[in-house]
Design a protein around this motif. Structure first.
Motif, PDB file in Angstrom:
ATOM      1  N   ASN A 142      24.521  -7.595   6.092  1.00 48.33           N
ATOM      2  CA  ASN A 142      23.283  -7.789   5.114  1.00 48.33           C
ATOM      3  C   ASN A 142      23.664  -8.657   3.857  1.00 48.33           C
ATOM      4  O   ASN A 142      22.906  -9.521   3.426  1.00 48.33           O
ATOM      5  CB  ASN A 142      22.654  -6.416   4.473  1.00 48.33           C
ATOM      6  N   VAL A 143      24.846  -8.340   3.185  1.00 50.53           N
ATOM      7  CA  VAL A 143      25.039  -9.132   2.111  1.00 50.53           C
ATOM      8  C   VAL A 143      25.635 -10.689   2.342  1.00 50.53           C
ATOM      9  O   VAL A 143      24.860 -11.383   1.773  1.00 50.53           O
ATOM     10  CB  VAL A 143      26.588  -8.586   1.477  1.00 50.53           C
ATOM     11  N   LEU A 144      26.109 -10.911   3.464  1.00 50.49           N
ATOM     12  CA  LEU A 144      26.459 -12.266   3.900  1.00 50.49           C
ATOM     13  C   LEU A 144      24.967 -12.910   4.173  1.00 50.49           C
ATOM     14  O   LEU A 144      25.008 -13.985   3.867  1.00 50.49           O
ATOM     15  CB  LEU A 144      27.176 -12.260   5.149  1.00 50.49           C
ATOM     16  N   TYR A 145      24.168 -12.472   4.896  1.00 48.55           N
ATOM     17  CA  TYR A 145      22.874 -13.004   5.038  1.00 48.55           C
ATOM     18  C   TYR A 145      22.072 -13.390   3.883  1.00 48.55           C
ATOM     19  O   TYR A 145      21.798 -14.425   3.737  1.00 48.55           O
ATOM     20  CB  TYR A 145      22.254 -12.177   5.929  1.00 48.55           C
ATOM     21  N   LEU A 146      22.128 -12.379   2.872  1.00 46.99           N
ATOM     22  CA  LEU A 146      21.530 -13.004   1.659  1.00 46.99           C
ATOM     23  C   LEU A 146      21.982 -13.662   0.772  1.00 46.99           C
ATOM     24  O   LEU A 146      21.459 -14.351   0.146  1.00 46.99           O
ATOM     25  CB  LEU A 146      21.031 -11.329   0.867  1.00 46.99           C
ATOM     26  N   ASP A 188      30.443  -2.866   8.223  1.00 41.04           N
ATOM     27  CA  ASP A 188      30.271  -3.749   8.899  1.00 41.04           C
ATOM     28  C   ASP A 188      28.735  -4.342   8.709  1.00 41.04           C
ATOM     29  O   ASP A 188      28.201  -5.435   8.809  1.00 41.04           O
ATOM     30  CB  ASP A 188      30.365  -4.090  10.458  1.00 41.04           C
ATOM     31  N   SER A 189      27.866  -3.447   8.758  1.00 44.21           N
ATOM     32  CA  SER A 189      26.700  -3.590   8.628  1.00 44.21           C
ATOM     33  C   SER A 189      26.113  -3.985   7.419  1.00 44.21           C
ATOM     34  O   SER A 189      25.227  -4.947   6.910  1.00 44.21           O
ATOM     35  CB  SER A 189      25.507  -2.310   9.088  1.00 44.21           C
ATOM     36  N   LEU A 190      26.753  -3.333   6.065  1.00 41.03           N
ATOM     37  CA  LEU A 190      26.326  -3.644   5.000  1.00 41.03           C
ATOM     38  C   LEU A 190      27.081  -5.176   4.591  1.00 41.03           C
ATOM     39  O   LEU A 190      26.269  -5.971   4.177  1.00 41.03           O
ATOM     40  CB  LEU A 190      27.148  -2.754   3.965  1.00 41.03           C
ATOM     41  N   LYS A 191      28.030  -5.559   5.116  1.00 39.50           N
ATOM     42  CA  LYS A 191      28.787  -6.885   5.153  1.00 39.50           C
ATOM     43  C   LYS A 191      27.705  -7.879   5.811  1.00 39.50           C
ATOM     44  O   LYS A 191      27.553  -8.936   5.169  1.00 39.50           O
ATOM     45  CB  LYS A 191      30.056  -7.001   5.592  1.00 39.50           C
ATOM     46  N   TYR A 197      21.047  -9.288  -5.136  1.00 34.01           N
ATOM     47  CA  TYR A 197      22.275  -9.548  -4.109  1.00 34.01           C
ATOM     48  C   TYR A 197      23.398  -9.329  -5.004  1.00 34.01           C
ATOM     49  O   TYR A 197      24.358  -8.744  -4.153  1.00 34.01           O
ATOM     50  CB  TYR A 197      22.072 -11.153  -3.826  1.00 34.01           C
ATOM     51  N   GLU A 198      23.654  -9.640  -5.960  1.00 33.60           N
ATOM     52  CA  GLU A 198      24.938  -9.488  -6.707  1.00 33.60           C
ATOM     53  C   GLU A 198      25.156  -7.992  -6.879  1.00 33.60           C
ATOM     54  O   GLU A 198      26.485  -7.396  -6.813  1.00 33.60           O
ATOM     55  CB  GLU A 198      24.933 -10.125  -8.147  1.00 33.60           C
ATOM     56  N   GLN A 199      24.168  -7.087  -6.854  1.00 35.83           N
ATOM     57  CA  GLN A 199      24.328  -5.669  -7.311  1.00 35.83           C
ATOM     58  C   GLN A 199      24.748  -5.122  -5.887  1.00 35.83           C
ATOM     59  O   GLN A 199      25.500  -4.421  -5.843  1.00 35.83           O
ATOM     60  CB  GLN A 199      23.201  -5.052  -8.020  1.00 35.83           C
ATOM     61  N   LEU A 200      24.190  -5.589  -4.985  1.00 35.58           N
ATOM     62  CA  LEU A 200      24.297  -5.153  -3.579  1.00 35.58           C
ATOM     63  C   LEU A 200      25.700  -5.392  -3.165  1.00 35.58           C
ATOM     64  O   LEU A 200      26.485  -4.774  -2.509  1.00 35.58           O
ATOM     65  CB  LEU A 200      23.522  -5.612  -2.550  1.00 35.58           C
ATOM     66  N   ASN A 201      26.249  -6.663  -3.299  1.00 34.80           N
ATOM     67  CA  ASN A 201      27.520  -7.057  -2.948  1.00 34.80           C
ATOM     68  C   ASN A 201      28.544  -6.151  -3.893  1.00 34.80           C
ATOM     69  O   ASN A 201      29.617  -5.780  -3.326  1.00 34.80           O
ATOM     70  CB  ASN A 201      27.639  -8.435  -3.470  1.00 34.80           C
ATOM     71  N   ASP A 202      28.307  -5.904  -5.155  1.00 31.86           N
ATOM     72  CA  ASP A 202      29.211  -4.956  -5.776  1.00 31.86           C
ATOM     73  C   ASP A 202      29.472  -3.708  -5.274  1.00 31.86           C
ATOM     74  O   ASP A 202      30.501  -3.003  -5.091  1.00 31.86           O
ATOM     75  CB  ASP A 202      28.804  -4.966  -7.287  1.00 31.86           C
ATOM     76  N   ASP A 203      28.222  -3.226  -4.759  1.00 32.09           N
ATOM     77  CA  ASP A 203      28.319  -1.916  -4.044  1.00 32.09           C
ATOM     78  C   ASP A 203      28.824  -1.995  -2.898  1.00 32.09           C
ATOM     79  O   ASP A 203      29.525  -0.937  -2.328  1.00 32.09           O
ATOM     80  CB  ASP A 203      26.815  -1.435  -3.619  1.00 32.09           C
TER      81      ASP A 203
END
Length: 215
Positions: free
Chosen positions: A162-166, A157-160, A76-82
């Motif tokens: 996913n990040v928020l959901y995770l 928006d879509s990436l955000k 999750y943290e890696q995806l959030n960084d991306d």
């Protein structure tokens, strides 16, 4: 000259200072045409960087949806960084496009005004023809830049989402949930990258044309 350069540096990025900036740069031998070419080049480079960031986020998400054990928090943290890197890169693209549009408008206004200063009708006609040609090519370039820019926000928006959901659902069920959205996001990112490639190609063509017309 030092004072002019300092004034130019202080005014970069401030819309109200652009006229002062262009005037200062012209006094040290850097004209609007050169600034426009430089800014188109900078926009192209920011688009290339943005492509890399979005591609990295896609690869990270691909790894995540295929997750089969391990530390979800780390993933999750890696995806959030991306996502944050993609957001920053997208902002750079938009800022650079705005700067390109600003200096182009200033250049074309100046060029149009200078047509009235000709005494030689043939030279005036030739200059006016070149102005219209440059305006047409720039209009095509700007549309291309804005079209790819418009596709960035839905992807972000879509990436955000996913990040928020995770963030609040770090479990296998959450991964399964975002897997359902993955194919659509993958297509959106690929379309964005393709649009940016077209815009980059248009930038290269415009830069080449401007360099050919220096004389």
């Amino acid at each position: 000259m030092k004072h002019l350069t300092l004034a130019a540096v202080l005014c970069v990025g401030l819309s109200a200072c652009q006229t002062v900036y262009y005037s200062a740069m012209e006094k040290v031998g850097v004209h609007k045409r050169e600034i426009l070419v430089d800014r188109v080049e900078a926009t192209k480079e920011s688009q290339q960087n943005s492509q890399q960031e979005f591609q990295s986020a896609l690869e990270r998400l691909t790894t995540l949806v295929n997750f089969d054990g391990g530390e979800l928090q780390t993933a999750y943290e890696q995806l959030n960084d991306d996502y944050e890197s993609s957001l920053s890169a997208a902002s750079d693209v938009s800022n650079n496009i705005d700067k390109v549009e600003d200096v182009a408008e200033a250049l074309f206004d100046e060029w149009q005004d200078e047509l009235g200063q000709y005494s030689n009708a043939n030279l005036k006609r030739e200059s006016e023809k070149k102005l219209k040609q440059t305006q047409r090519q720039f209009s095509k370039l700007l549309k291309s830049m804005r079209r790819s820019e418009a596709k960035m926000q839905p992807v972000l928006d879509s990436l955000k989402d996913n990040v928020l959901y995770l963030k609040h659902n770090l479990n296998a069920q959450a991964v399964a949930a975002i897997r359902g959205e993955f194919d659509s996001l993958k297509v959106d990112i690929q379309n964005l990258i393709n649009d940016m490639n077209r815009s980059i190609a248009d930038s290269n063509a415009f830069i080449e044309q401007m360099n050919q017309n220096k004389g």
